[in-house]
Design a protein around this motif. Structure first.
Motif, mmCIF file in Angstrom:
data_model
loop_
_atom_site.group_PDB
_atom_site.id
_atom_site.type_symbol
_atom_site.label_atom_id
_atom_site.label_comp_id
_atom_site.label_asym_id
_atom_site.label_seq_id
_atom_site.Cartn_x
_atom_site.Cartn_y
_atom_site.Cartn_z
ATOM 1 N N ILE A 132 0.832 -1.205 0.000
ATOM 2 C CA ILE A 132 0.000 0.000 0.000
ATOM 3 C C ILE A 132 0.868 1.257 0.000
ATOM 4 O O ILE A 132 0.576 2.220 -0.712
ATOM 5 C CB ILE A 132 -0.941 0.007 1.219
ATOM 6 N N ASP A 133 1.932 1.241 0.774
ATOM 7 C CA ASP A 133 2.776 2.427 0.932
ATOM 8 C C ASP A 133 4.094 2.270 0.164
ATOM 9 O O ASP A 133 4.586 1.153 -0.010
ATOM 10 C CB ASP A 133 3.084 2.662 2.409
ATOM 11 N N ASP A 149 3.212 7.887 -7.961
ATOM 12 C CA ASP A 149 4.370 8.767 -7.843
ATOM 13 C C ASP A 149 4.438 9.327 -6.422
ATOM 14 O O ASP A 149 3.425 9.776 -5.874
ATOM 15 C CB ASP A 149 4.236 9.906 -8.865
ATOM 16 N N HIS A 150 5.624 9.300 -5.833
ATOM 17 C CA HIS A 150 5.752 9.745 -4.446
ATOM 18 C C HIS A 150 7.216 10.109 -4.181
ATOM 19 O O HIS A 150 8.119 9.456 -4.705
ATOM 20 C CB HIS A 150 5.307 8.635 -3.480
ATOM 21 N N ALA A 154 12.498 8.566 -4.215
ATOM 22 C CA ALA A 154 13.701 9.307 -4.623
ATOM 23 C C ALA A 154 14.901 8.363 -4.696
ATOM 24 O O ALA A 154 15.104 7.533 -3.813
ATOM 25 C CB ALA A 154 13.987 10.435 -3.638
ATOM 26 N N GLY A 155 15.674 8.518 -5.746
ATOM 27 C CA GLY A 155 16.832 7.663 -5.948
ATOM 28 C C GLY A 155 16.544 6.443 -6.790
ATOM 29 O O GLY A 155 17.464 5.719 -7.184
ATOM 30 N N MET A 156 15.257 6.205 -7.076
ATOM 31 C CA MET A 156 14.858 5.107 -7.949
ATOM 32 C C MET A 156 14.525 5.648 -9.339
ATOM 33 O O MET A 156 14.311 6.848 -9.525
ATOM 34 C CB MET A 156 13.633 4.384 -7.381
ATOM 35 N N SER A 265 -0.603 9.876 -10.527
ATOM 36 C CA SER A 265 0.236 9.332 -11.580
ATOM 37 C C SER A 265 0.808 7.995 -11.121
ATOM 38 O O SER A 265 1.395 7.908 -10.042
ATOM 39 C CB SER A 265 1.389 10.290 -11.904
ATOM 40 N N PHE A 266 0.604 6.983 -11.941
ATOM 41 C CA PHE A 266 1.179 5.664 -11.660
ATOM 42 C C PHE A 266 2.500 5.537 -12.408
ATOM 43 O O PHE A 266 2.626 5.975 -13.553
ATOM 44 C CB PHE A 266 0.225 4.560 -12.090
ATOM 45 N N CYS A 267 3.470 4.903 -11.750
ATOM 46 C CA CYS A 267 4.796 4.733 -12.330
ATOM 47 C C CYS A 267 5.265 3.295 -12.172
ATOM 48 O O CYS A 267 4.808 2.573 -11.275
ATOM 49 C CB CYS A 267 5.810 5.651 -11.645
ATOM 50 N N LEU A 268 6.170 2.907 -13.039
ATOM 51 C CA LEU A 268 6.915 1.674 -12.830
ATOM 52 C C LEU A 268 8.209 2.086 -12.153
ATOM 53 O O LEU A 268 9.025 2.805 -12.732
ATOM 54 C CB LEU A 268 7.189 0.968 -14.153
ATOM 55 N N VAL A 269 8.384 1.654 -10.920
ATOM 56 C CA VAL A 269 9.551 2.025 -10.121
ATOM 57 C C VAL A 269 10.584 0.908 -10.232
ATOM 58 O O VAL A 269 10.274 -0.261 -9.969
ATOM 59 C CB VAL A 269 9.163 2.249 -8.645
ATOM 60 N N LYS A 270 11.808 1.285 -10.616
ATOM 61 C CA LYS A 270 12.864 0.297 -10.838
ATOM 62 C C LYS A 270 14.159 0.752 -10.166
ATOM 63 O O LYS A 270 14.366 1.949 -9.975
ATOM 64 C CB LYS A 270 13.113 0.128 -12.349
ATOM 65 N N PRO A 271 15.027 -0.190 -9.820
ATOM 66 C CA PRO A 271 16.334 0.201 -9.250
ATOM 67 C C PRO A 271 17.161 0.954 -10.281
ATOM 68 O O PRO A 271 16.992 0.764 -11.492
ATOM 69 C CB PRO A 271 16.989 -1.141 -8.903
#
Length: 297
Positions: A132-133, A149-150, A154-156, A265-271
């Protein structure tokens, strides 16, 4: 530098003894003698240079240090057992992806479409966990996350996917008044706990007067709010993309306008750094973007 890690035999003996609070029952579970359990725990205490149990005659009890260590050891052994069973069950040559996703997005949008992904990539196993978070992706065990988006990301690497817009929905049988604005004000409102100002914002944007926008029940997930709306409990303000099929089938009605202001906004968060699963992740991202385009998001 060589790792200072206890033997698996010592950890298994300690975890069982800590869980049972008794060396004899631990020995019975592991098919060992009570003396063997005692020796393994003595080796562990020697390695750690501290006592884990308080001993009074033949009785033993975890001390505070032992209780804390037992919790961590139990979690580690459980995770290792899960990972071992997972690897054992993977077909040879199979690749896997560990994905974190918002619960309602996963259950209402992503999972119903995954048969298409499996047909295109039968060699990739996609495992999904609900989050969820936002969280720290590095070291989490996940290859990527589909999330909003959040600043916490940051850093990802964050690659935009789509906008999530909210719309009021309810069971069609609740619509008994031709004055839809008046009806929206009178119907019980269903809230999502994490967005308590949503109905107030919707009233301001739409111009529909709501006497008490904060009134109504609160649920943690959009999935719960949708279930309540399907049950006829009131009107829920939920993402359009999650209820498209319900609206098409007539299970839900949405006679009020969509919100433009209430969107995420939805994002794909990746390393940031590349990993061994990059090729599989790239294949998933290409498929996901094609599905988003096809669904009109």
């Amino acid at each position: 530098m060589r790792r200072n890690i206890p033997s698996s035999a010592s950890l298994l003996a300690f975890e069982a003894a800590a869980r049972h609070g008794n060396f004899a029952r631990a020995a019975e579970e592991l098919s060992l003698t009570e003396g063997a359990i005692s020796r393994q725990i003595a080796r562990l205490e020697s390695l750690l240079k501290c006592k884990l149990f308080d001993r009074t005659g033949s009785r033993v009890k975890l001390n505070p240090v032992g209780a804390r260590y037992a919790r961590h050891v139990g979690e580690t052994l459980e995770r290792l057992d899960r990972d071992t069973q997972y690897i054992t069950g993977m077909p040879e040559g199979n690749r896997s992806l560990e994905l974190a996703a918002l619960p309602t997005f996963a259950s209402r949008w992503l999972i119903p479409r995954l048969s298409s992904f499996r047909k295109q990539h039968p060699d990739i196993t996609l495992n999904i966990a609900a989050r969820i978070d936002p969280f720290i992706l590095t070291g989490s065990g996940f290859d990527a996350a589909v999330h909003f988006d959040h600043p916490a990301w940051a850093g990802m690497r964050m690659d935009f996917l789509f906008k999530e817009n909210l719309v009021p929905v309810c069971h069609p049988e609740l619509l008994t008044d031709t004055n839809l604005s008046s009806q929206l004000n009178e119907l019980p409102r269903i809230h999502r706990r994490q967005n308590p100002e949503a109905w107030y914002s919707y009233a301001c944007e739409s111009g529909i007067v709501l006497d008490n926008p904060a009134q109504g029940v609160r649920y943690d997930l959009h999935e719960m709010a949708i279930a309540a709306a399907l049950a006829g409990d009131g009107v829920a303000l939920v993402p359009w993309m999650y209820v498209e099929k319900d609206l098409s089938s007539g299970a839900l009605a949405a006679p009020w306008p969509k919100s433009v202001v209430l969107s995420k906004s939805f994002c794909l968060v990746k390393p940031v750094e590349t990993g061994i699963n990059d090729a599989a992740l790239q294949a998933f991202e290409q498929w996901l973007r094609a599905e988003i385009t096809d669904s009109g998001q």
